[in-house]
Design an enzyme around this catalytic site. Sequence first.
Site, PDB file in Angstrom:
ATOM      1  N   ARG A 145     -16.670  56.663  -8.865  1.00  0.00           N
ATOM      2  CA  ARG A 145     -16.146  55.457  -7.866  1.00  0.00           C
ATOM      3  C   ARG A 145     -15.171  54.755  -8.656  1.00  0.00           C
ATOM      4  O   ARG A 145     -15.304  54.454  -9.713  1.00  0.00           O
ATOM      5  CB  ARG A 145     -17.578  54.628  -7.747  1.00  0.00           C
ATOM      6  CG  ARG A 145     -17.400  53.332  -7.257  1.00  0.00           C
ATOM      7  CD  ARG A 145     -17.032  53.393  -5.845  1.00  0.00           C
ATOM      8  NE  ARG A 145     -16.584  52.073  -5.154  1.00  0.00           N
ATOM      9  CZ  ARG A 145     -17.275  51.104  -4.547  1.00  0.00           C
ATOM     10  NH1 ARG A 145     -18.691  51.602  -4.650  1.00  0.00           N
ATOM     11  NH2 ARG A 145     -16.887  50.125  -4.422  1.00  0.00           N
ATOM     12  N   ARG A 190     -14.952  55.442  -0.771  1.00  0.00           N
ATOM     13  CA  ARG A 190     -15.678  55.907  -2.022  1.00  0.00           C
ATOM     14  C   ARG A 190     -16.567  57.062  -2.140  1.00  0.00           C
ATOM     15  O   ARG A 190     -16.933  57.480  -1.015  1.00  0.00           O
ATOM     16  CB  ARG A 190     -16.637  54.453  -2.180  1.00  0.00           C
ATOM     17  CG  ARG A 190     -17.661  54.166  -1.360  1.00  0.00           C
ATOM     18  CD  ARG A 190     -17.456  53.370  -0.258  1.00  0.00           C
ATOM     19  NE  ARG A 190     -16.320  52.159  -0.270  1.00  0.00           N
ATOM     20  CZ  ARG A 190     -16.740  50.847  -0.470  1.00  0.00           C
ATOM     21  NH1 ARG A 190     -17.843  50.610  -0.822  1.00  0.00           N
ATOM     22  NH2 ARG A 190     -15.872  50.070  -0.542  1.00  0.00           N
ATOM     23  N   ASP A 244     -21.564  54.530  -3.349  1.00  0.00           N
ATOM     24  CA  ASP A 244     -21.818  53.083  -3.280  1.00  0.00           C
ATOM     25  C   ASP A 244     -23.209  52.982  -3.003  1.00  0.00           C
ATOM     26  O   ASP A 244     -24.155  53.424  -2.384  1.00  0.00           O
ATOM     27  CB  ASP A 244     -21.075  52.743  -1.882  1.00  0.00           C
ATOM     28  CG  ASP A 244     -20.898  51.211  -1.869  1.00  0.00           C
ATOM     29  OD1 ASP A 244     -20.971  50.637  -2.833  1.00  0.00           O
ATOM     30  OD2 ASP A 244     -20.667  50.597  -0.715  1.00  0.00           O
ATOM     31  N   ASP A 252     -26.103  49.822  -3.208  1.00  0.00           N
ATOM     32  CA  ASP A 252     -25.964  48.472  -2.903  1.00  0.00           C
ATOM     33  C   ASP A 252     -27.598  47.991  -2.939  1.00  0.00           C
ATOM     34  O   ASP A 252     -28.343  48.404  -2.418  1.00  0.00           O
ATOM     35  CB  ASP A 252     -25.497  47.968  -1.505  1.00  0.00           C
ATOM     36  CG  ASP A 252     -23.850  47.952  -1.444  1.00  0.00           C
ATOM     37  OD1 ASP A 252     -23.195  47.824  -2.685  1.00  0.00           O
ATOM     38  OD2 ASP A 252     -23.334  48.307  -0.312  1.00  0.00           O
TER      39      ASP A 252
END
Length: 169
Positions: A84, A93, A96, A98
């Site tokens: 990344r 990307r 990811d 989160d």
Amino acid sequence: MPERAYIAIGSNLGDRRAYLEAGLGEVAALPSTHLVAVSCAYETRPLGPIDQPDFLNAVFAIETSLAPDPLLAALLAAEKKHQRQRRIHWGPRTLDLDLLLYGKRVVESADLTLPHPHMHERSFVLVPLCEIAPRLSHPVTGRPFAAYLAALNCREAKATGPLALPAIP
Ligand code: ROI
């Protein structure tokens, strides 16, 4: 006491499914952490101003004794390990990760906001989240995430089948 945390995972570069499965493996291997539920992988249109390839998105739940900050650091390290590069804001990307929710914890620090400030407005988060936690509510507003999803006039998110789960060591 371990807490239940929810993590969104996405990729729109290279072998997207392999990146999702690698990300899942990284999190499952964290100390004092185990996977509780994993959604299907969903093919989703990119949200945001930048023209870029479609994403593969999923959400998973863990039980963890790691505190939010070390957990966040581990997610960033896993992203980095899988190439990344944070070059373009909102750009494409490989991986990811989160942190969406950490129990009912509310956090507003320089590095971390919990609940994730945009989770309730993104179908690519709400569709997989409601698949694995259909009765879960937003810890601050108390509104069920399913109600947020219903109100979204959902942009299509197509389930593409299960992710391969990491081997249990
Ligand atoms: N759009 C989709 N569909 N899925 C994502 O994971 C995603 N992630 C992002 C932005 C660029 C906002 N758009 C996305 O960060």
